[in-house]
Design a protein around this motif. Structure first.
Motif, PDB file in Angstrom:
ATOM      1  N   ALA A   1      -1.140  22.315  -5.474  1.00 42.05           N
ATOM      2  CA  ALA A   1      -1.833  21.591  -4.293  1.00 42.05           C
ATOM      3  C   ALA A   1      -3.264  21.473  -4.457  1.00 42.05           C
ATOM      4  CB  ALA A   1      -1.696  22.411  -3.476  1.00 42.05           C
ATOM      5  N   PRO A   2      -2.620  19.819  -4.375  1.00 42.32           N
ATOM      6  CA  PRO A   2      -4.400  18.866  -5.052  1.00 42.32           C
ATOM      7  C   PRO A   2      -5.287  19.008  -3.963  1.00 42.32           C
ATOM      8  CG  PRO A   2      -2.307  17.254  -4.255  1.00 42.32           C
ATOM      9  CD  PRO A   2      -1.831  18.694  -3.958  1.00 42.32           C
ATOM     10  N   GLU A   3      -6.685  19.111  -4.426  1.00 38.08           N
ATOM     11  CA  GLU A   3      -8.035  19.288  -3.364  1.00 38.08           C
ATOM     12  C   GLU A   3      -7.652  17.816  -2.692  1.00 38.08           C
ATOM     13  OE1 GLU A   3     -11.426  20.018  -5.873  1.00 38.08           O
ATOM     14  OE2 GLU A   3     -10.863  22.180  -6.807  1.00 38.08           O
ATOM     15  N   ARG A   4      -7.395  17.213  -3.034  1.00 36.79           N
ATOM     16  CA  ARG A   4      -8.007  15.585  -2.248  1.00 36.79           C
ATOM     17  C   ARG A   4      -5.704  14.986  -2.978  1.00 36.79           C
ATOM     18  NH1 ARG A   4     -12.679  14.760  -0.291  1.00 36.79           N
ATOM     19  NH2 ARG A   4     -12.284  12.473   0.056  1.00 36.79           N
ATOM     20  N   PHE A   5      -5.809  14.014  -1.386  1.00 37.79           N
ATOM     21  CA  PHE A   5      -4.076  12.602  -2.385  1.00 37.79           C
ATOM     22  C   PHE A   5      -4.839  11.364  -2.540  1.00 37.79           C
ATOM     23  CE2 PHE A   5      -3.220  16.616   0.137  1.00 37.79           C
ATOM     24  CZ  PHE A   5      -1.667  17.321  -0.857  1.00 37.79           C
ATOM     25  N   TYR A   6      -4.015  10.399  -2.784  1.00 32.62           N
ATOM     26  CA  TYR A   6      -4.840   9.499  -3.227  1.00 32.62           C
ATOM     27  C   TYR A   6      -4.054   8.224  -2.823  1.00 32.62           C
ATOM     28  CZ  TYR A   6      -9.216  11.546  -5.395  1.00 32.62           C
ATOM     29  OH  TYR A   6      -9.534  11.950  -5.838  1.00 32.62           O
ATOM     30  N   GLY A   7      -4.486   7.280  -2.721  1.00 34.18           N
ATOM     31  CA  GLY A   7      -3.264   6.360  -2.677  1.00 34.18           C
ATOM     32  C   GLY A   7      -4.158   5.256  -2.574  1.00 34.18           C
TER      33      GLY A   7
ATOM     34  N   ALA B   1       1.109  -1.289   0.069  1.00 31.60           N
ATOM     35  CA  ALA B   1       0.077   0.089   0.010  1.00 31.60           C
ATOM     36  C   ALA B   1       0.667   1.002  -0.148  1.00 31.60           C
ATOM     37  CB  ALA B   1      -1.051   0.078   1.026  1.00 31.60           C
ATOM     38  N   ALA B   2       0.188   1.741  -0.933  1.00 33.89           N
ATOM     39  CA  ALA B   2       0.837   3.949  -0.466  1.00 33.89           C
ATOM     40  C   ALA B   2       0.164   4.861  -0.673  1.00 33.89           C
ATOM     41  CB  ALA B   2       1.762   3.666  -1.392  1.00 33.89           C
ATOM     42  N   HIS B   3       0.492   6.432  -0.624  1.00 30.10           N
ATOM     43  CA  HIS B   3      -0.031   7.390  -1.255  1.00 30.10           C
ATOM     44  C   HIS B   3       0.752   8.004  -1.064  1.00 30.10           C
ATOM     45  CE1 HIS B   3       0.877   7.548   3.564  1.00 30.10           C
ATOM     46  NE2 HIS B   3       1.136   9.349   3.028  1.00 30.10           N
ATOM     47  N   ILE B   4       0.152   9.261  -1.985  1.00 29.64           N
ATOM     48  CA  ILE B   4       1.078  10.804  -2.455  1.00 29.64           C
ATOM     49  C   ILE B   4       0.769  11.860  -1.109  1.00 29.64           C
ATOM     50  CG2 ILE B   4       0.779  12.310  -3.491  1.00 29.64           C
ATOM     51  CD1 ILE B   4       0.649  10.495  -5.670  1.00 29.64           C
ATOM     52  N   LEU B   5       2.552  12.056  -1.093  1.00 27.87           N
ATOM     53  CA  LEU B   5       2.935  12.997  -0.160  1.00 27.87           C
ATOM     54  C   LEU B   5       2.007  14.456  -0.238  1.00 27.87           C
ATOM     55  CD1 LEU B   5       6.317  11.471   0.767  1.00 27.87           C
ATOM     56  CD2 LEU B   5       3.824  10.548   2.182  1.00 27.87           C
ATOM     57  N   ASP B   6       1.754  14.864   0.396  1.00 32.77           N
ATOM     58  CA  ASP B   6       1.845  16.870   0.796  1.00 32.77           C
ATOM     59  C   ASP B   6       3.324  17.713  -0.214  1.00 32.77           C
ATOM     60  OD1 ASP B   6       1.288  19.053   0.340  1.00 32.77           O
ATOM     61  OD2 ASP B   6      -0.354  18.600   2.399  1.00 32.77           O
ATOM     62  N   LYS B   7       3.608  17.847  -0.451  1.00 33.63           N
ATOM     63  CA  LYS B   7       5.000  18.986  -0.575  1.00 33.63           C
ATOM     64  C   LYS B   7       4.366  19.934   0.452  1.00 33.63           C
ATOM     65  CE  LYS B   7       7.975  20.962  -4.408  1.00 33.63           C
ATOM     66  NZ  LYS B   7       8.455  21.064  -6.035  1.00 33.63           N
ATOM     67  N   ARG B   8       3.725  20.080   1.081  1.00 29.14           N
ATOM     68  CA  ARG B   8       3.630  21.510   1.463  1.00 29.14           C
ATOM     69  C   ARG B   8       3.981  20.865   3.530  1.00 29.14           C
ATOM     70  NH1 ARG B   8      -2.441  23.063   0.576  1.00 29.14           N
ATOM     71  NH2 ARG B   8      -2.259  20.235   0.674  1.00 29.14           N
ATOM     72  N   ARG B   9       3.654  19.473   3.646  1.00 28.99           N
ATOM     73  CA  ARG B   9       4.755  18.834   5.338  1.00 28.99           C
ATOM     74  C   ARG B   9       5.540  18.692   5.145  1.00 28.99           C
ATOM     75  NH1 ARG B   9       0.083  17.902   8.752  1.00 28.99           N
ATOM     76  NH2 ARG B   9      -1.814  18.652   7.911  1.00 28.99           N
ATOM     77  N   HIS B  10       5.913  18.107   3.489  1.00 31.47           N
ATOM     78  CA  HIS B  10       7.475  17.635   3.494  1.00 31.47           C
ATOM     79  C   HIS B  10       8.577  18.131   2.630  1.00 31.47           C
ATOM     80  CE1 HIS B  10       5.440  13.614   5.311  1.00 31.47           C
ATOM     81  NE2 HIS B  10       4.288  14.363   4.678  1.00 31.47           N
ATOM     82  N   ALA B  11       8.196  19.582   2.567  1.00 31.63           N
ATOM     83  CA  ALA B  11       9.300  20.103   1.730  1.00 31.63           C
ATOM     84  C   ALA B  11      10.792  20.303   1.970  1.00 31.63           C
ATOM     85  CB  ALA B  11       9.223  22.008   2.480  1.00 31.63           C
ATOM     86  N   ALA B  12      11.144  19.655   2.741  1.00 34.20           N
ATOM     87  CA  ALA B  12      12.109  19.058   3.274  1.00 34.20           C
ATOM     88  C   ALA B  12      13.239  18.063   1.922  1.00 34.20           C
ATOM     89  CB  ALA B  12      13.248  19.534   3.787  1.00 34.20           C
ATOM     90  N   LEU B  13      12.352  17.107   2.328  1.00 32.81           N
ATOM     91  CA  LEU B  13      12.085  15.885   1.702  1.00 32.81           C
ATOM     92  C   LEU B  13      12.335  16.114   0.402  1.00 32.81           C
ATOM     93  CD1 LEU B  13      12.116  12.370   1.805  1.00 32.81           C
ATOM     94  CD2 LEU B  13      10.056  12.152   2.546  1.00 32.81           C
ATOM     95  N   PHE B  14      11.173  16.730   0.204  1.00 32.42           N
ATOM     96  CA  PHE B  14      11.072  16.911  -1.204  1.00 32.42           C
ATOM     97  C   PHE B  14      12.259  17.196  -1.962  1.00 32.42           C
ATOM     98  CE2 PHE B  14       6.787  15.275  -0.954  1.00 32.42           C
ATOM     99  CZ  PHE B  14       6.296  15.777  -2.666  1.00 32.42           C
ATOM    100  N   GLN B  15      12.773  18.101  -1.900  1.00 35.19           N
ATOM    101  CA  GLN B  15      13.949  19.064  -1.977  1.00 35.19           C
ATOM    102  C   GLN B  15      15.353  18.147  -2.328  1.00 35.19           C
ATOM    103  OE1 GLN B  15      14.605  22.345  -3.425  1.00 35.19           O
ATOM    104  NE2 GLN B  15      16.174  21.377  -4.165  1.00 35.19           N
ATOM    105  N   GLN B  16      15.103  17.230  -1.284  1.00 32.21           N
ATOM    106  CA  GLN B  16      16.094  16.262  -1.292  1.00 32.21           C
ATOM    107  C   GLN B  16      16.097  15.296  -1.827  1.00 32.21           C
ATOM    108  OE1 GLN B  16      16.376  14.883   3.461  1.00 32.21           O
ATOM    109  NE2 GLN B  16      16.538  16.984   4.158  1.00 32.21           N
ATOM    110  N   THR B  17      14.963  14.680  -2.553  1.00 29.11           N
ATOM    111  CA  THR B  17      14.870  13.381  -3.149  1.00 29.11           C
ATOM    112  C   THR B  17      14.958  13.502  -4.700  1.00 29.11           C
ATOM    113  OG1 THR B  17      13.353  12.968  -1.354  1.00 29.11           O
ATOM    114  CG2 THR B  17      12.989  11.644  -3.757  1.00 29.11           C
ATOM    115  N   GLU B  18      14.182  15.341  -5.059  1.00 28.10           N
ATOM    116  CA  GLU B  18      14.744  16.015  -6.111  1.00 28.10           C
ATOM    117  C   GLU B  18      16.240  15.993  -6.812  1.00 28.10           C
ATOM    118  OE1 GLU B  18      12.315  19.311  -6.034  1.00 28.10           O
ATOM    119  OE2 GLU B  18      10.275  18.363  -5.920  1.00 28.10           O
ATOM    120  N   ASP B  19      17.182  16.350  -5.195  1.00 30.08           N
ATOM    121  CA  ASP B  19      18.360  16.729  -5.446  1.00 30.08           C
ATOM    122  C   ASP B  19      19.028  15.477  -5.928  1.00 30.08           C
ATOM    123  OD1 ASP B  19      18.414  19.472  -5.059  1.00 30.08           O
ATOM    124  OD2 ASP B  19      19.345  19.551  -3.258  1.00 30.08           O
TER     125      ASP B  19
END
Length: 383
Positions: A308-314, A216-234
C-alpha cells in the motif's frame, strides 16, 4: 538504442542507463537539437523505418523499442532484421494494434464492443442495424482517440469517415458505443503471467479529451477497489494469454458498467501521458526502465511496489480553452501541486489533447485526490 518516436522522459531514462539513442521520428516532429535522429514520413511504413535505420549506419546497436503505439510493429520488425533482443513476432504485434483483429480473437467470455471494418461505401443504416443507433468510428490501428468520433446520424457518419483514408478495406473500424466510466491497468507481463500491475481512473474518457475536455487520471487504491482490481486482472490474464503477448509493458483499458466490465483495448507498449511518472511516484516502479531492459533482452525481476503506497498520485494535461487567460500563478495560488508547468502564451503550440501544460498532484487518500483533480479540471475549463 533505436527508438521509434520521441519523448523526453524516456530519453532521460536511456541516458541514465548509459545508452545513446537514435530516434526515428515522423515529420514534422523532431527531437531537441543535438539528439541523433532520422525523420520519416510515416512511422508505420516499416520499409521506410528500416531504410532510415540502415542509412544512419548506427554502430553497436543494443536494441530497439517504440515510444508510440504506431511504432510497435516497426520495432518488432527491426528486431527481426537486425537480430536484436526482445519481441520479434510482428504477427502477434498486429493483434495488439488492429482493433478488429484484437476484439475478434478475445475469449468468448470477455465482454467487448461489437466491431467491424467499414469503408466510405458502407451504409449508415447497415451499421445501425448491426451496432445500434449510436456507434464509434475510428482508425483500425489508431491511438489516443485521434480521429475517433461518436456517430448518431447519417451526416455524422459521412463526416467521420470523410476525415479518414478510404481506399483500404481494413483502415477504418466501427464499434458499438459504450457509455461508461473508463479505467486502465498498466503493468508488466513476464513468462506468460502478470508480474506487476496498477490501476488508474480517467476523469473524462480520452475520447472526451480529444474533443475538448481536460485529460486527467489518478491511481486507484487497491484496498478500496478490490473487486474491480480482481476482475480487471482476470481480463488482463485472459487477454494477454489468448493474444500470445510477449514479455512486455502493457496498457489495458476497460469500461466499468453496472453489468460488469467491458473490454476496451490492450497495447503492448509504455502507457502514454504521465502514467509512467505517477506509477513511479506512487509505487517506485519505473516502467521506462523495464521497457529498456526488455529491449536489451534482460530478465525482468519482480518489482517491490506491491504494498500500500503512502500517497496516491494523479496527473492533468492542462489546456488553454478559448478566452481563458489563466497563468501558472493562477493555478499555484489556488492549489498545491507536486509539479506543474503551464504556458499562457498564445504562441505555445498545442500538444496531444490540446495540452499547453501539465501537472501532478497527490494525496494519502485516493478519494481526496480525485476531488482535488476534479476541482483543478473545473478551474482549468472555467477559469
Amino acid at each position: 538504442m533505436i527508438v521509434i518516436g520521441y519523448r523526453e522522459d524516456l530519453h532521460r531514462a536511456l541516458r541514465r542507463r548509459g545508452l545513446d539513442p537514435h530516434y526515428v521520428v515522423q515529420a514534422p516532429a523532431s527531437p531537441p537539437p543535438g539528439r541523433r535522429c532520422t525523420r520519416v514520413a510515416d512511422m508505420e511504413n516499416v520499409q521506410e523505418v528500416l531504410r532510415a535505420v540502415l542509412s544512419a549506419r548506427i554502430d553497436d546497436v543494443a536494441g530497439a523499442l517504440s515510444v508510440h503505439e504506431m511504432g510497435v510493429f516497426g520495432a518488432a520488425y527491426l528486431r527481426q532484421q537486425l537480430d536484436l533482443p526482445g519481441n520479434r513476432d510482428s504477427r502477434t504485434s498486429l493483434y495488439f494494434r488492429d482493433k478488429y483483429l484484437q476484439k475478434s480473437e478475445l475469449p468468448p467470455q470477455i465482454k467487448r464492443a461489437r466491431c467491424r471494418y467499414v469503408t466510405q461505401d458502407t451504409s449508415h443504416a447497415e451499421l445501425v442495424s448491426e451496432l445500434g443507433e449510436v456507434f464509434v468510428v475510428k482508425p483500425a490501428t489508431g491511438a489516443g482517440s485521434v480521429r475517433t468520433n461518436v456517430v448518431r446520424s447519417p451526416e455524422e457518419f459521412t463526416r467521420a469517415v470523410g476525415v479518414l483514408p478510404g481506399e483500404s478495406d481494413v483502415q477504418i473500424v466501427a464499434e458499438s458505443f459504450i457509455d461508461a466510466p473508463e479505467v486502465y491497468m498498466d503493468g508488466i507481463w513476464s513468462d506468460g503471467d502478470l508480474l506487476w500491475s496498477s490501476m488508474t481512473r480517467y476523469h473524462h474518457s480520452p475520447l472526451s479529451a480529444a474533443h475538448g475536455s481536460v485529460l486527467a487520471a489518478h491511481i486507484l487504491d487497491k484496498r478500496r477497489h478490490a473487486a474491480l482490481f480482481q476482475q480487471t486482472e482476470d481480463i488482463t490474464r485472459q487477454t494477454l494469454s489468448r493474444l500470445g503477448a510477449p514479455d512486455c509493458v502493457f496498457h489495458l483499458e476497460v469500461f466499468v458498467e453496472e453489468s460488469g466490465l467491458t473490454f476496451g483495448e490492450c497495447a503492448i507498449r509504455l502507457p502514454g501521458a504521465l502514467s509512467p511518472d505517477v506509477n513511479k511516484l506512487t509505487f517506485g516502479v519505473d516502467l521506462f526502465d523495464v521497457e529498456i531492459s526488455l529491449a536489451l533482452g534482460e530478465q525482468i525481476q519482480q518489482p517491490s511496489g506491491d504494498g500500500a503506497p503512502e500517497r496516491f498520485y494523479g496527473y492533468l494535461l492542462l489546456r488553454r480553452p478559448d478566452g481563458n487567460t489563466l497563468t501558472q500563478g493562477d493555478f499555484e495560488r489556488r492549489f498545491v501541486f507536486d509539479e506543474i508547468q503551464y504556458s499562457s502564451s498564445p504562441d505555445t503550440p498545442l500538444g496531444p489533447y490540446g495540452r499547453v501544460g501539465q501537472a501532478i498532484v497527490s494525496d494519502p487518500d485516493e478519494l481526496k485526490l480525485r476531488q482535488k483533480i476534479e476541482d483543478i479540471v473545473r478551474f482549468n475549463e472555467l477559469g
